[in-house]
Design an enzyme around this catalytic site. Structure first.
Site, PDB file in Angstrom:
ATOM      1  N   PRO A  42      77.097  22.862  64.430  1.00 48.08           N
ATOM      2  CA  PRO A  42      77.152  24.400  64.058  1.00 48.08           C
ATOM      3  C   PRO A  42      77.879  24.564  63.281  1.00 48.08           C
ATOM      4  CG  PRO A  42      77.538  23.869  66.410  1.00 48.08           C
ATOM      5  CD  PRO A  42      77.487  22.056  65.898  1.00 48.08           C
ATOM      6  N   TYR A  43      79.271  23.900  62.517  1.00 51.95           N
ATOM      7  CA  TYR A  43      79.622  24.644  61.569  1.00 51.95           C
ATOM      8  C   TYR A  43      79.508  23.543  60.595  1.00 51.95           C
ATOM      9  CZ  TYR A  43      84.720  23.882  59.889  1.00 51.95           C
ATOM     10  OH  TYR A  43      86.021  23.685  58.588  1.00 51.95           O
ATOM     11  N   ALA A  44      78.719  22.722  60.061  1.00 52.35           N
ATOM     12  CA  ALA A  44      78.164  22.103  58.843  1.00 52.35           C
ATOM     13  C   ALA A  44      77.309  23.251  58.594  1.00 52.35           C
ATOM     14  CB  ALA A  44      77.962  21.311  59.002  1.00 52.35           C
ATOM     15  N   SER A  66      77.176  26.809  59.412  1.00 51.00           N
ATOM     16  CA  SER A  66      77.974  28.020  59.462  1.00 51.00           C
ATOM     17  C   SER A  66      78.229  28.323  57.808  1.00 51.00           C
ATOM     18  CB  SER A  66      78.218  28.008  60.588  1.00 51.00           C
ATOM     19  OG  SER A  66      79.080  27.271  60.769  1.00 51.00           O
TER      20      SER A  66
END
Length: 259
Positions: free
Chosen positions: A157-159, A161
């Site tokens: 999710p971090y990557a 976004s």
């Protein structure tokens, strides 16, 4: 004289971590600051430190996922200082690192709303206060991540976004150059207090994976947010970066080296 004398900088996520250290560094370089975070008590500590460094500071409790609070924050900044010269989109809520199959669409939604959606809103809200400034113009600095560029394990999710932030920033840089606004992304690598305190409870394998990410560079050491990363933010905020836009800059000690 400071490199940012006379400039007004709006920066998010300043209660702890990288945002706090950037705010302090920006204050030392002469900027007036509008800072926000969800934790009002810790934000007030940052405000006091920045004021001790000589800055005029507006501090507001803001959840950047709340659009109405973003509107109020930008309006208060413009009313207090009469201008906005620099927008630093720093804040981001990161979910617990885990394999992709263990992550949920709710994890992705949270990270998208706390980064690309919030950055989108703030850029649009600040635009009327930043457009068509003479001289070097104004600057937007959006925080991205090496985790997205490299596709680091456990950070789906971090990557996702953060890569959305990079794509959005390139488009806005191309469209807003005509208004003398430059837009760049910054991928930092620095061990903050919020990171070091947040991994102690994680499984040993996950903790070791994260710790390795912070020393996997030619210098073989952990980056310091105040000493190693914040000066790059100062440069991008200053008139010295007037001919740089649409670029992704790594302040990571060489964790990622490419042409």
């Amino acid at each position: 004289m400071g490199k940012l004398d006379g400039k007004v900088v709006l920066i998010t996520g300043c209660s702890t971590g990288l945002g706090k250290q950037q705010a302090i560094r920006l204050a030392e370089e002469g900027a007036s600051l509008a800072i926000c975070a969800r934790n009002e008590e810790k934000l007030h500590v940052t405000k006091e430190i920045c004021e001790e460094r000589g800055a005029e500071v507006l501090a507001m409790q803001v959840d950047i996922m709340d659009y109405d609070r973003l509107v109020a924050f930008v309006e208060a900044t413009a009313e207090t200082f009469g201008r906005i010269d620099v927008l630093v989109n720093n804040a981001h809520t990161i979910t617990v690192p885990a394999p992709f199959l263990d992550k949920t669409i709710e994890d992705l939604d949270l990270e998208m709303r706390s980064s690309v959606y919030a950055y989108w809103h703030l850029m649009q809200l600040c635009f009327p206060h930043m457009r068509e400034r003479e001289g070097a113009g104004t600057s937007i600095i959006n925080f991205a991540s090496e985790a997205g560029v490299m596709g680091d394990s456990l950070y789906a999710p971090y990557a996702a976004s953060k890569e959305a932030v990079r794509g959005l920033s390139r488009v806005v840089a191309r469209e807003w150059g005509q208004y003398n606004i430059r837009v760049n992304t910054l991928c930092p690598n620095g061990m903050t207090d919020s990171i070091s305190g947040g991994i102690d409870w994680m499984p040993k394998e996950t903790r070791e994976h994260i710790e390795h990410m912070f020393v996997n560079n030619p210098f073989g050491r952990v980056g310091d947010p105040y000493v190693d990363v914040a000066p790059v933010t100062v440069f991008l905020a200053s008139d010295d970066s007037r001919w740089i836009t649409g670029q992704n800059i790594h302040a990571d000690g060489g964790s990622l080296i490419n042409a």
